[in-house]
Write a protein that holds these residues in place. Sequence first.
Motif, PDB file in Angstrom:
ATOM      1  N   ILE A 157      39.300  25.388  34.951  1.00  0.00           N
ATOM      2  CA  ILE A 157      39.927  26.554  35.687  1.00  0.00           C
ATOM      3  C   ILE A 157      39.625  27.962  34.943  1.00  0.00           C
ATOM      4  O   ILE A 157      39.190  28.870  35.336  1.00  0.00           O
ATOM      5  N   LEU A 158      39.898  27.780  33.371  1.00  0.00           N
ATOM      6  CA  LEU A 158      39.684  28.479  32.584  1.00  0.00           C
ATOM      7  C   LEU A 158      38.335  28.765  32.577  1.00  0.00           C
ATOM      8  O   LEU A 158      38.024  30.227  32.375  1.00  0.00           O
ATOM      9  N   SER A 159      37.154  27.879  32.645  1.00  0.00           N
ATOM     10  CA  SER A 159      35.451  28.404  32.499  1.00  0.00           C
ATOM     11  C   SER A 159      35.357  29.269  33.978  1.00  0.00           C
ATOM     12  O   SER A 159      34.830  30.382  33.820  1.00  0.00           O
ATOM     13  N   ASN A 160      36.021  28.529  35.128  1.00  0.00           N
ATOM     14  CA  ASN A 160      35.758  29.357  36.346  1.00  0.00           C
ATOM     15  C   ASN A 160      36.160  30.824  36.368  1.00  0.00           C
ATOM     16  O   ASN A 160      35.447  31.977  36.606  1.00  0.00           O
ATOM     17  N   TYR A 161      37.349  31.051  35.711  1.00  0.00           N
ATOM     18  CA  TYR A 161      38.151  32.441  35.417  1.00  0.00           C
ATOM     19  C   TYR A 161      37.362  33.293  34.914  1.00  0.00           C
ATOM     20  O   TYR A 161      37.228  34.678  35.189  1.00  0.00           O
ATOM     21  N   PHE A 162      36.731  32.756  33.835  1.00  0.00           N
ATOM     22  CA  PHE A 162      36.148  33.582  32.803  1.00  0.00           C
ATOM     23  C   PHE A 162      34.622  33.860  33.141  1.00  0.00           C
ATOM     24  O   PHE A 162      33.808  34.491  32.417  1.00  0.00           O
ATOM     25  N   GLY A 163      33.986  33.129  34.025  1.00  0.00           N
ATOM     26  CA  GLY A 163      32.764  33.193  34.337  1.00  0.00           C
ATOM     27  C   GLY A 163      31.696  32.327  33.748  1.00  0.00           C
ATOM     28  O   GLY A 163      30.632  32.592  33.473  1.00  0.00           O
TER      29      GLY A 163
END
Length: 384
Positions: A157-163
């Motif tokens: 989730i964090l990786s997707n959120y920050f691209g």
Amino acid sequence: MTFSTTSHGSSAQAHLPNKVHLGEEATESREMGVAIPQKDDTLKAKPLAHFIAGGVGGMTAATLTSPLDVLKTRLQSDFYQSQLQALRASHPVRPAPLFISLPRSALVHFKETFQILHSIYSHEGPRALFKGLGPNLVGVVPARAINFYVYGNGKRILSNYFGYHDSMTTPWNIHLGAAAIAGIATGTATNPIWLIKTRLQLDKSNAESGKGGRQYKNSWDCIKQTVRHEGIRGLYKGLSASYLGVAESATQWVLYEQMKLYLARREAAKLADPKHVHTTWDDVELWGGRIAAAGAAKLFAAVATYPHEVVRTRLRQAPVVPVAGGKVQVKYTGLIQCFKVVAKEEGLAGLYGGLTPHLLRVVPSAAIMFGMYEVILRLFGTTS
């Protein structure tokens, strides 16, 4: 047909470049750091496999290292520290230069550790070496399930959120954030279980041979007495120290991820070399690297953050309950107060009580747990 690999690559990866062209969709696995061809959501379709693998890995490690866990917990308590100090006072050591005193102190520490372990076995029997294992095993399965589940999904989730869509370039602070969230969630959910385990291990019937009966009959009796004398909040004693201990689990995860990334890049470089011939040694090197990475990460994290372990154990100690009734006597009332009391009464060395058996337990425990986790996932045909 779906192809999958382990988190660091495997011998099966040697064939991946020749199979990607079969029209299957290649997706990037953040857990593995490599592209794997697959249909549908194969990895999401086997959540039970992750639960079982994490639980079995944790239970195996906890069972094999239980004697050292009992020893560590006792050495962290103030009762055993006073015994140890009395033993050292009766056998004073002559002053010596630093280059002699340091290795001598280390040898004495190891000797004392195994002497106490042998004493527990001799005076209390072999069952005492597994005191508290029941609630420990009860806690391992949900703890590992929660930790791996929250960490893996939190990282995604964090990786997707920050691209960050390429796991090979995902920065360490993403791993740090996911590990912190997982640590907080795990500590909150399982604190009562670890409190019961600690109190059973410190039961005075085993700590003081021949001085009174058992304080707790079993785990359920320990829960009832804790709630009766301290309320529901008593089951969450040491939670603040557990939150402080998130630094340890976060450090371990970040270091492990970085070592895992190094192994994945090394494997990718081999696969990219047309002259490289895959051998059994490559598999040994890869699996050995995983185990070593898990152990090394835990070793560094445990040494760097160990004082919170001692404070957490002290906060979880059973209070003194007067025979004739009256107010419960609690020596350690809070996180900061506990740090101050231990440092004042025992010195800074008191904050590292039980470090040797702790390291002897957690380092192989981490290697066993992660190794079993990866192996069982492969048996289920999925990956981490």
